[in-house]
Design an enzyme around this catalytic site. Sequence first.
Site, short mmCIF file in Angstrom:
data_model
loop_
_atom_site.label_atom_id
_atom_site.label_comp_id
_atom_site.label_asym_id
_atom_site.label_seq_id
_atom_site.Cartn_x
_atom_site.Cartn_y
_atom_site.Cartn_z
N ALA A 3 0.77 -1.24 0.00
CA ALA A 3 0.00 0.00 0.00
C ALA A 3 0.80 1.30 0.00
CB ALA A 3 -0.94 0.01 1.21
N PRO B 26 2.93 4.61 -0.74
CA PRO B 26 2.75 5.53 0.40
C PRO B 26 1.30 5.76 0.81
CG PRO B 26 3.15 6.78 -1.59
CD PRO B 26 3.24 5.34 -1.99
N GLY B 27 0.37 5.04 0.20
CA GLY B 27 -1.00 5.05 0.71
C GLY B 27 -2.04 5.73 -0.14
N GLY B 28 -1.66 6.25 -1.31
CA GLY B 28 -2.62 6.97 -2.15
C GLY B 28 -3.85 6.15 -2.48
N LYS B 29 -3.65 4.91 -2.91
CA LYS B 29 -4.79 4.07 -3.30
C LYS B 29 -5.62 3.65 -2.08
CE LYS B 29 -2.08 1.59 -6.13
NZ LYS B 29 -1.06 2.57 -6.53
N ASP C 194 2.12 -3.01 4.28
CA ASP C 194 3.36 -3.00 3.50
C ASP C 194 4.46 -3.65 4.29
OD1 ASP C 194 5.26 -2.36 1.36
OD2 ASP C 194 3.75 -0.90 0.74
N ASP D 29 4.30 -8.92 5.17
CA ASP D 29 4.92 -9.35 3.92
C ASP D 29 3.84 -9.99 3.06
OD1 ASP D 29 6.24 -10.68 1.87
OD2 ASP D 29 7.93 -11.30 3.13
N ASP E 142 -1.28 -3.95 -6.01
CA ASP E 142 -0.41 -3.10 -6.84
C ASP E 142 1.02 -3.50 -6.50
OD1 ASP E 142 0.11 -0.89 -8.64
OD2 ASP E 142 0.85 0.20 -6.89
N CYS F 59 3.11 -0.48 -12.42
CA CYS F 59 3.45 0.76 -13.12
C CYS F 59 4.52 0.48 -14.19
CB CYS F 59 3.91 1.85 -12.15
SG CYS F 59 5.31 1.39 -11.12
#
Length: 446
Positions: A261, A263-266, A284, A311, A329, A382
């Site tokens: 996750a 830095p947490g945007g989603k 994370d 993990d 992601d 990405c």
Amino acid sequence: MDMRELALGVLLEVSAGEEYSHIALRNVLDKYQYLEKQERAFLTRLVEGTLERRIELDYIIDQFSSVKVKKQKPVIREILRMSVYQLKYMDSVPDSAVCNEAVKLAQKKGFRQLKGFVNGVLRNIARNLGEIKLPPEKEPVRYLSVRYSMPEWMVREWLTLYGREQTETMLSAFYEKAPLTIRVNKNRISPAELKARLEAQDIRVQAAPYLDGALQIDGFDYLGGLNEFREGLFQVQDVSSMLAVEIAGVKAGDHCIDVCAAPGGKSLYLAEKTGETGSVDARDLTEYKAGLIRDNAERLGVTNVRVSVKDAGIYDEASKEKADVLLADLPCSGLGVLSKKTDIKYRMSKEQQQELQELQRRILSTVEAYVKPGGTLVYSTCTINRGENEENVRWFLSHFPYQAVSLDDCLPEKLRSETTKQGYLQLLPGVHPCDGFFIAKFRKKN
């Protein structure tokens, strides 16, 4: 404070593999917040430009230096690279100043005996810069590699996958500086109100593509210096990342798990969509990464997110069939975001791509069990590498009780295609006005 000396420090740190460029540069800018806007801009451009153009800069230096780049001392190599970048790409800096400052910097770093070498190479390049020719276009791999500073193996792979025209479109797009994309925190402010507040500070604001709650901003000095950022009125997040959440189709009351996750945007966008009746379990690998998520959640005032260190590759029995929506992601080669994380292209290899594909499959094999029957799993990366994207989709569907779900009801008309009907979307640099990104959606069979 000498901007070139600061730039040299960042370049040496990055080239030694000690830190990624965007983090090393941000650390220096944070440390020297008092620098004038013009100085910060010079430092940023010099570091990013020298890294972006490294292969081309080395190609130029090797034509004029008696000692090839690979055999030079690291300090001298980086001084020459950043100086040639200034000569070729920074018209506001006189050639004489570039050469003089490079010589001074070499002396200051303890290489007095090499000042004549540095001076001679740079003055020779300055005199002959207009005569330097790229490799011939009839050798497309070498030509595109030097022109766009992209490793040859990567160019070869993209030419095979995408053809000459689309490959060059993507390579060119990595050099186009896009404004910063942000997601408006609609729990606190409307996009129109935030736009007005930012424009009152002479910040350029425009609507981002595809989504109502996204804006692009440009012309500000320092993100942490904006009251609107500190007040949690927005989150820095690319449209491609927001689309992963849109595609998930989250409803109020859903329980979501975001397995990688930071830095947490989603996660925070998922939390907005689930509302107070829903919840998000953001995980994370390290305490540092978990801390980034907590910091952003606190700043945005999000209370329905639980952050933990886990993990993703290790099975968690307590999570079995708990998620209405699971977002995976996953770690990837990152080749869709080279405009933001330039040095990835020098660190990545075909072998590492293969290792990442295997890691992605291992994580998917573990986390798919957390989805409820009838629930949704969204897989995203990405990157623009088909092995990590389309091949993983085919592999996943052949091994687990899931079916692909059309994305069309979650996407604007202009993003719909044959592949989105089949359950996945590949965003490409230069083709789409956002990061290169891949998103696939699966529903678990009852």
